[in-house]
Write an enzyme that holds these catalytic residues in place. Structure first.
Site, PDB file in Angstrom:
ATOM      1  N   LYS A 198       0.834  -1.205   0.000  1.00  0.00           N
ATOM      2  CA  LYS A 198       0.000   0.000   0.000  1.00  0.00           C
ATOM      3  C   LYS A 198       0.870   1.257   0.000  1.00  0.00           C
ATOM      4  O   LYS A 198       0.669   2.173  -0.801  1.00  0.00           O
ATOM      5  CB  LYS A 198      -0.912  -0.017   1.247  1.00  0.00           C
ATOM      6  CG  LYS A 198      -1.903   1.113   1.314  1.00  0.00           C
ATOM      7  CD  LYS A 198      -2.763   1.044   2.566  1.00  0.00           C
ATOM      8  CE  LYS A 198      -4.081   0.388   2.313  1.00  0.00           C
ATOM      9  NZ  LYS A 198      -5.040   0.501   3.431  1.00  0.00           N
ATOM     10  N   THR A 237     -12.443   4.366  15.538  1.00  0.00           N
ATOM     11  CA  THR A 237     -13.670   4.299  16.335  1.00  0.00           C
ATOM     12  C   THR A 237     -13.539   3.131  17.306  1.00  0.00           C
ATOM     13  O   THR A 237     -13.452   1.977  16.876  1.00  0.00           O
ATOM     14  CB  THR A 237     -14.879   4.077  15.405  1.00  0.00           C
ATOM     15  OG1 THR A 237     -14.885   5.143  14.447  1.00  0.00           O
ATOM     16  CG2 THR A 237     -16.190   4.062  16.171  1.00  0.00           C
ATOM     17  N   PHE A 270     -15.129  12.070  12.280  1.00  0.00           N
ATOM     18  CA  PHE A 270     -16.522  12.088  11.813  1.00  0.00           C
ATOM     19  C   PHE A 270     -16.638  12.229  10.300  1.00  0.00           C
ATOM     20  O   PHE A 270     -17.735  12.450   9.789  1.00  0.00           O
ATOM     21  CB  PHE A 270     -17.289  13.229  12.497  1.00  0.00           C
ATOM     22  CG  PHE A 270     -17.427  13.037  13.988  1.00  0.00           C
ATOM     23  CD1 PHE A 270     -18.453  12.255  14.503  1.00  0.00           C
ATOM     24  CD2 PHE A 270     -16.529  13.606  14.870  1.00  0.00           C
ATOM     25  CE1 PHE A 270     -18.583  12.050  15.869  1.00  0.00           C
ATOM     26  CE2 PHE A 270     -16.644  13.404  16.239  1.00  0.00           C
ATOM     27  CZ  PHE A 270     -17.676  12.633  16.747  1.00  0.00           C
ATOM     28  N   LYS A 293     -18.919   9.323  19.315  1.00  0.00           N
ATOM     29  CA  LYS A 293     -18.757   8.745  17.975  1.00  0.00           C
ATOM     30  C   LYS A 293     -19.753   7.599  17.739  1.00  0.00           C
ATOM     31  O   LYS A 293     -20.468   7.577  16.745  1.00  0.00           O
ATOM     32  CB  LYS A 293     -17.307   8.253  17.817  1.00  0.00           C
ATOM     33  CG  LYS A 293     -17.039   7.525  16.527  1.00  0.00           C
ATOM     34  CD  LYS A 293     -17.202   8.403  15.306  1.00  0.00           C
ATOM     35  CE  LYS A 293     -17.219   7.569  14.040  1.00  0.00           C
ATOM     36  NZ  LYS A 293     -17.445   8.329  12.842  1.00  0.00           N
ATOM     37  N   GLY A 311     -24.901   0.656   4.313  1.00  0.00           N
ATOM     38  CA  GLY A 311     -23.722  -0.209   4.229  1.00  0.00           C
ATOM     39  C   GLY A 311     -22.503   0.587   4.636  1.00  0.00           C
ATOM     40  O   GLY A 311     -22.595   1.499   5.470  1.00  0.00           O
ATOM     41  N   CYS A 354     -18.659   1.645   8.336  1.00  0.00           N
ATOM     42  CA  CYS A 354     -18.894   2.134   9.712  1.00  0.00           C
ATOM     43  C   CYS A 354     -20.237   1.722  10.316  1.00  0.00           C
ATOM     44  O   CYS A 354     -20.265   1.062  11.351  1.00  0.00           O
ATOM     45  CB  CYS A 354     -18.760   3.649   9.741  1.00  0.00           C
ATOM     46  SG  CYS A 354     -17.068   4.169   9.407  1.00  0.00           S
ATOM     47  N   LYS A 367     -20.909  -2.068  11.413  1.00  0.00           N
ATOM     48  CA  LYS A 367     -20.083  -2.589  12.520  1.00  0.00           C
ATOM     49  C   LYS A 367     -20.258  -1.734  13.786  1.00  0.00           C
ATOM     50  O   LYS A 367     -20.251  -2.271  14.895  1.00  0.00           O
ATOM     51  CB  LYS A 367     -18.615  -2.677  12.099  1.00  0.00           C
ATOM     52  CG  LYS A 367     -17.864  -1.362  12.103  1.00  0.00           C
ATOM     53  CD  LYS A 367     -16.372  -1.558  11.928  1.00  0.00           C
ATOM     54  CE  LYS A 367     -15.631  -0.237  11.766  1.00  0.00           C
ATOM     55  NZ  LYS A 367     -15.648   0.662  12.896  1.00  0.00           N
TER      56      LYS A 367
HETATM   57  P1  NAD Z   1      -8.919   0.914   6.689  1.00  0.00           P
HETATM   58  O1  NAD Z   1      -9.131  -0.547   6.780  1.00  0.00           O
HETATM   59  O2  NAD Z   1      -9.165   1.626   5.405  1.00  0.00           O
HETATM   60  O3  NAD Z   1      -7.422   1.260   7.128  1.00  0.00           O
HETATM   61  C1  NAD Z   1      -6.771   0.746   8.245  1.00  0.00           C
HETATM   62  C2  NAD Z   1      -5.272   0.684   7.921  1.00  0.00           C
HETATM   63  O4  NAD Z   1      -4.540   0.375   9.106  1.00  0.00           O
HETATM   64  C3  NAD Z   1      -4.901  -0.401   6.913  1.00  0.00           C
HETATM   65  O5  NAD Z   1      -4.213   0.193   5.820  1.00  0.00           O
HETATM   66  C4  NAD Z   1      -3.983  -1.351   7.686  1.00  0.00           C
HETATM   67  O6  NAD Z   1      -2.976  -1.937   6.896  1.00  0.00           O
HETATM   68  C5  NAD Z   1      -3.430  -0.418   8.731  1.00  0.00           C
HETATM   69  N1  NAD Z   1      -2.880  -1.069   9.941  1.00  0.00           N
HETATM   70  C6  NAD Z   1      -3.432  -2.067  10.661  1.00  0.00           C
HETATM   71  N2  NAD Z   1      -2.662  -2.336  11.736  1.00  0.00           N
HETATM   72  C7  NAD Z   1      -1.604  -1.484  11.690  1.00  0.00           C
HETATM   73  C8  NAD Z   1      -0.481  -1.246  12.529  1.00  0.00           C
HETATM   74  N3  NAD Z   1      -0.280  -1.950  13.649  1.00  0.00           N
HETATM   75  N4  NAD Z   1       0.392  -0.289  12.194  1.00  0.00           N
HETATM   76  C9  NAD Z   1       0.204   0.432  11.052  1.00  0.00           C
HETATM   77  N5  NAD Z   1      -0.847   0.269  10.234  1.00  0.00           N
HETATM   78  C10 NAD Z   1      -1.748  -0.674  10.539  1.00  0.00           C
HETATM   79  O7  NAD Z   1      -9.802   1.547   7.842  1.00  0.00           O
HETATM   80  P2  NAD Z   1     -10.522   2.992   7.846  1.00  0.00           P
HETATM   81  O8  NAD Z   1     -11.767   2.938   7.048  1.00  0.00           O
HETATM   82  O9  NAD Z   1      -9.512   4.045   7.577  1.00  0.00           O
HETATM   83  O10 NAD Z   1     -10.963   3.062   9.382  1.00  0.00           O
HETATM   84  C11 NAD Z   1     -10.037   3.262  10.415  1.00  0.00           C
HETATM   85  C12 NAD Z   1     -10.801   3.583  11.677  1.00  0.00           C
HETATM   86  O11 NAD Z   1     -11.481   4.826  11.535  1.00  0.00           O
HETATM   87  C13 NAD Z   1     -11.872   2.555  12.049  1.00  0.00           C
HETATM   88  O12 NAD Z   1     -11.951   2.449  13.435  1.00  0.00           O
HETATM   89  C14 NAD Z   1     -13.148   3.180  11.511  1.00  0.00           C
HETATM   90  O13 NAD Z   1     -14.284   2.755  12.192  1.00  0.00           O
HETATM   91  C15 NAD Z   1     -12.879   4.647  11.760  1.00  0.00           C
HETATM   92  N6  NAD Z   1     -13.619   5.563  10.873  1.00  0.00           N
HETATM   93  C16 NAD Z   1     -13.763   5.252   9.554  1.00  0.00           C
HETATM   94  C17 NAD Z   1     -14.428   6.148   8.719  1.00  0.00           C
HETATM   95  C18 NAD Z   1     -14.619   5.835   7.268  1.00  0.00           C
HETATM   96  O14 NAD Z   1     -15.458   6.481   6.652  1.00  0.00           O
HETATM   97  N7  NAD Z   1     -13.874   4.911   6.682  1.00  0.00           N
HETATM   98  C19 NAD Z   1     -14.944   7.358   9.240  1.00  0.00           C
HETATM   99  C20 NAD Z   1     -14.739   7.646  10.578  1.00  0.00           C
HETATM  100  C21 NAD Z   1     -14.070   6.734  11.398  1.00  0.00           C
END
Ligand code: NAD
Length: 440
Positions: free
Chosen positions: A36, A122, A153, A208, A261, A264, A267
C-alpha cells in the site's frame, strides 16, 4: 509546526494525514501494508475520494507529507501519534481491537521521548483506558505520554471536505496542556471558528458511537416508513421531504433505499449494541435499526424477483452502482453485494458497472461481467437495477435506456428517476416506498 505520525494509512489515516499536513504540520503516514505504501508513494492512492489526490500531491511536493512502512521510525520521529487502524467487527459483533492494541504496543516499545498518543479509530468506551494501560506496561519507565481520544466524523464521498470543514472536533483528554497541543494541530479550524471541544476520554468515545448509531437508526426508520408507504399507497419521497421540513427532524439521512452499508454503520451499531449488552443496559432502538437493515437488504431481492414475475433463472440483470454510496470506491457492506449474491444463487446472470469500484467488486465476484459504461451494461439485459445513486445515473437518457434493454424493466432502489417519465415511456418499474408499475 508539529511532527505528526499517523499509524494506519487507510481511509481515515490517509485523509487525516493529508488534511493535517495541509494545516501546515509535518506528517508521516505509516502503514504495515508495505504494498500500500509503495503504491501511494508512486502516486496511486488506491481509494477514490474527491479532492484527495490534489491535497496529497500538494503537500508531498512541499515536503510536509511523506509515507513510510517503517512504523518504528515514524513513532520515534513524531511529537503526536494518531492511531487510525481498523476496528472491524469480530465474530461476536464486538469491535475487534487487535489492530489498535498492536499499534499501542508498537508505540510503547518505541516511545523515545514525550508524545501525545491520540486515537482516531472508532473504539468502544473504555478502550482509551486499555490503550493507556498497554503503553504504561510496555514503555520505558522514564518516558511520559498523554492520551487523547479524537474520534473522526468524516464521511466517505466527502471526506476531504469533512476533514477540513468539520462540524466539530472532539478532544477527549485529561489535562489542559494536552488540549492546548491538540488545538495547535487543528489551529486553522479554530481560526475558521469551527468548535474544538474538550471532553473526557470516555465521552469522546461515546459521542462517535452514539452519532453513528443515531444516523443508522434514522435510515432504518425511513426505510421502514417507505415499506409501509408502499403497502398503503403513499409516496415516500413526498413523505420524507415534508418530514424533513420540520427543523427538529431535518431532511438529512431521510432517503429510503436498499439499506445502509459502508465500513462504519453496520459494525458500529453492532459494537454499540454489544457494549450495552455487556453493561446489561437495553438498547432496543439500535437493535431494531440493525434488524431492520438486514431485512431491508433482503427485501431488495424479493422486490426484484416480484418485478421479474418470479423468473430470475436465466435472466440477465444489469446492476448500475456497486459502491455503498456515490463518490467513493468503498464497497464494504454495500447492498449491491447482497443483491448480486441472491441473483446468482437463483441462476440469474449479472452485468455490472460502477464508475469507480468495478475492480473492488471483482475481488468478491470475479466471474460476473463488468463494463466501463452504463450503455454497454444495459445492452440486451432483461432488467436494470440502480443500486448506487451516482450523479451520472440520475441524468441517463431514459429513451436510450429503453432501446438498449431487452425489456423496459427498472428497479430503482434509490428513487432517482421521475416516475411520470418512466410511465410515459412505458417502463415497468419498482422503487423503494413508491408505487410499483408492472405492465408487461
Ligand atoms: P482501513 O481498513 O481503510 O485502514 C486501516 C489501515 O490500518 C490499513 O491500511 C492497515 O494496513 C493499517 N494497519 C493495521 N494495523 C496497523 C499497525 N499496527 N500499524 C500500522 N498500520 C496498521 O480503515 P478505515 O476505514 O480508515 O478506518 C479506520 C478507523 O477509523 C476505524 O476504526 C473506523 O471505524 C474509523 N472511521 C472510519 C471512517 C470511514 O469512513 N472509513 C470514518 C470515521 C471513522
Amino acid at each position: 509546526m508539529k511532527k505528526i505520525g499517523i499509524i494506519g494509512t487507510g481511509y481515515v489515516g490517509l485523509v487525516s494525514g493529508a488534511g493535517i499536513s495541509d494545516f501546515g504540520h509535518k506528517v508521516i503516514c505509516a502503514d504495515i501494508d508495505k504494498e500500500k505504501i509503495k503504491e501511494i508513494k508512486k502516486g496511486n492512492i488506491l481509494i477514490f475520494e474527491p479532492g484527495l489526490k490534489e491535497i496529497i500531491d500538494r503537500n508531498v511536493k512541499s515536503q510536509r507529507l511523506s509515507f513510510s512502512s517503517n512504523i518504528e521510525n515514524t513513532i520515534k520521529q513524531s511529537d503526536i501519534l494518531f492511531i487510525a487502524v481498523g476496528t472491524p467487527e469480530s465474530a461476536s459483533g464486538k469491535a475487534d481491537l487487535t489492530y489498535v492494541e498492536n499499534a499501542a504496543l508498537k508505540i510503547a516499545h518505541n516511545l523515545n521521548s514525550y508524545k501525545i498518543i491520540c486515537t482516531k479509530s472508532t473504539v468502544p468506551v473504555g478502550t482509551g483506558k486499555k490503550i493507556k494501560e498497554i503503553i504504561n506496561k510496555n514503555k520505558p519507565s522514564a518516558v511520559l505520554f498523554d492520551y487523547v481520544s479524537n474520534p473522526e466524523f468524516l464521511r466517505e464521498g466527502s471526506a476531504v471536505k469533512d476533514f477540513l470543514w468539520p462540524d466539530r472536533v472532539l478532544i477527549g483528554c485529561e489535562n489542559n496542556k494536552t488540549y492546548e497541543s491538540m488545538l495547535d494541530v487543528y489551529r486553522p479550524l479554530f481560526r475558521n471558528k469551527k468548535p474544538i471541544i474538550k471532553t473526557d476520554i470516555a465521552t469522546a468515545e461515546m459521542v462517535k458511537y452514539a452519532s453513528n448509531a443515531f444516523l443508522a437508526l434514522k435510515i432504518s426508520y425511513i426505510n421502514e416508513i417507505a415499506n409501509l408507504s408502499e403497502a398503503l399507497g403513499c409516496d415516500i419521497k413526498k413523505v420524507a421531504d415534508l418530514m424533513g421540513q420540520d427543523g427538529r427532524i431535518s431532511p438529512k439521512f431521510l432517503h429510503p433505499g436498499p439499506g445502509y452499508g459502508g465500513s462504519c454503520f453496520p459494525k458500529d451499531t453492532k459494537a454499540l449494541s454489544n457494549l450495552a449488552k455487556q453493561e446489561n443496559i437495553p438498547l432496543e432502538t439500535v437493535n431494531a435499526a440493525i434488524k431492520a437493515n438486514i431485512y431491508q437488504k433482503k427485501r431488495m431481492f424479493s422486490k426484484l424477483k416480484a418485478l421479474l414475475k418470479n423468473r430470475v433463472k436465466g435472466k440477465t440483470i444489469a446492476i448500475l452502482g456497486l459502491s455503498f454510496k456515490p463518490n467513493t470506491s468503498d464497497i464494504r457492506e454495500s447492498s449491491a453485494i447482497e443483491i448480486i449474491k441472491s441473483i446468482l444463487k437463483e441462476g440469474g446472470i449479472v452485468k455490472a458497472f460502477d464508475p469507480i469500484s468495478n475492480n473492488e467488486m471483482k475481488l468478491i465476484f470475479p466471474d460476473i461481467k463488468y463494463f466501463s459504461d452504463w450503455e454497454k451494461t444495459v445492452d440486451n439485459a432483461d432488467c436494470m437495477v440502480i443500486m448506487t445513486e451516482w450523479n451520472e445515473f440520475r441524468s441517463l437518457d431514459l429513451k436510450e435506456l429503453k432501446n438498449r434493454l431487452k425489456k423496459p424493466i427498472i428497479f430503482d432502489t434509490r428513487n432517482i428517476f421521475d416516475q411520470n417519465k418512466l410511465l410515459e415511456l412505458g417502463f415497468s418499474f419498482d422503487t423503494v416506498g413508491r408505487k410499483k408499475i408492472i405492465n408487461y
